[in-house]
Design an enzyme around this catalytic site. Structure first.
Site, PDB file in Angstrom:
ATOM      1  CG  ASP A 293      -8.440   4.380   5.263  1.00 19.14           C
ATOM      2  OD1 ASP A 293      -7.182   5.489   4.184  1.00 19.14           O
ATOM      3  OD2 ASP A 293      -9.849   3.753   5.300  1.00 19.14           O
TER       4      ASP A 293
ATOM      5  CG  ASN B  19      -1.449   3.218  -0.216  1.00 17.56           C
ATOM      6  OD1 ASN B  19      -0.910   3.277   0.895  1.00 17.56           O
ATOM      7  ND2 ASN B  19      -3.135   3.326  -0.320  1.00 17.56           N
TER       8      ASN B  19
END
Ligand code: IPE
Ligand code: IPE
Ligand code: MG
Length: 259
Positions: free
Chosen positions: A26, A74
């Site tokens: 991330d 996502n």
């Protein structure tokens, strides 16, 4: 080598090595925005860290490395970002296969791949095929993956099996459920790393992380290199895993594996 000669840092091998490391990569977007670059520049820069962590994992003798590349959620991002992520995935699959072969890495993509464009699905199948005989390490890329998706697809299989009379309720145990999940033939992650500063699981391995050691790094993924990774592995090596036992039981050598 003389025993007093210091071991060069590039040869440092961590003593207690996890069998399986799972990483939430991330922070790509923030890495780019801090440099006044578009978020997608962060995704591109992140590929370098993938390469470094894969090669260091092989060097350390880690059996399985699972990288979270694209979550079930996502897809909610702007279409332009999703498209770039899919393109990057396509080109990385093509560009990295030789390197994976050289390092003896077998590739497996985990997640709901049917949602990807046909061309990408074909590329995935090819990359898996070309690397299938390698045995230095298994690299799992979690793409269109979610822990809840995984439990849901396993439950669906179980309900079908029950309807067809292939399983009865008394046969349902943790082992059976594990066998229907995406990582059925690999040990649960020993070490679960998240970069980017957030301290949450974001629907990554849920069932399998029951006893994973969690490690959070404030570094954005493109800045997470070999040294930072070794730091995480060294931190892991210092932890006492108890699996419900007492510390004293662990010290005296009672069975501590969860599987
Ligand atoms: C992780 O980086 C990569 C993917 C989720 C595909 P992000 O894109 O989430 O980066 P941040 O968290 O916005 O900085
Ligand atoms: C998790 O990161 C998914 C990947 C790294 C692929 P996100 O950036 O999507 O997670 P949230 O939305 O911050 O929880
Ligand atoms: Mg993020």
């Amino acid at each position: 080598m003389d025993k007093d000669t210091p071991v060069p840092s590039s040869d440092r091998v961590v003593v207690c090595v996890p069998r399986h490391v799972a990483i939430i990569m991330d922070g790509n977007g923030r890495w780019a925005l801090r440099r006044n670059l578009p978020r997608t520049a962060g995704h591109r820069a992140g590929v370098k860290s993938v390469r470094a962590v894969v090669e260091e994992s092989v060097h350390q003798g880690i059996g399985v490395l699972t990288l979270f590349a694209f979550s079930s959620e996502n897809w909610r991002r702007p279409k332009s970002e999703v498209n770039i992520l899919l393109e990057l995935f396509m080109s990385a699959l093509r560009a990295e296969v030789n390197r994976l072969n050289q390092n003896g890495v077998r590739l497996r993509i985990v997640g709901e791949r049917n949602a990807f464009p046909e061309k990408l699905q074909r590329r995935i199948a090819e990359a898996e095929e070309v690397t299938c005989a390698n045995n230095a390490m298994l690299l799992q890329i979690a793409a269109n993956y979610g822990g809840r998706w995984d439990i849901t697809q396993a439950t669906r299989q179980l309900v079908s099996a029950a309807r067809e009379g292939r399983v009865v309720p008394e046969e349902v145990d943790e082992e059976l459920i594990s066998s229907l999940l995406s990582f059925q033939d690999v040990p649960d992650p020993d070490l679960f790393i998240r970069t980017g500063g957030e301290q949450r699981i974001s629907n990554f391995v849920l069932w399998q992380s029951a006893y994973s050691e969690l490690y959070f790094s404030d570094l954005m993924w493109p800045d997470f290199g070999v040294d930072a990774y070794r730091g995480a592995l060294e931190d892991f090596a210092r932890r006492q895993r108890r699996f419900g036992l007492t510390g004293e039981q662990v010290d005296t050598g009672a069975e501590i594996r969860s599987d």
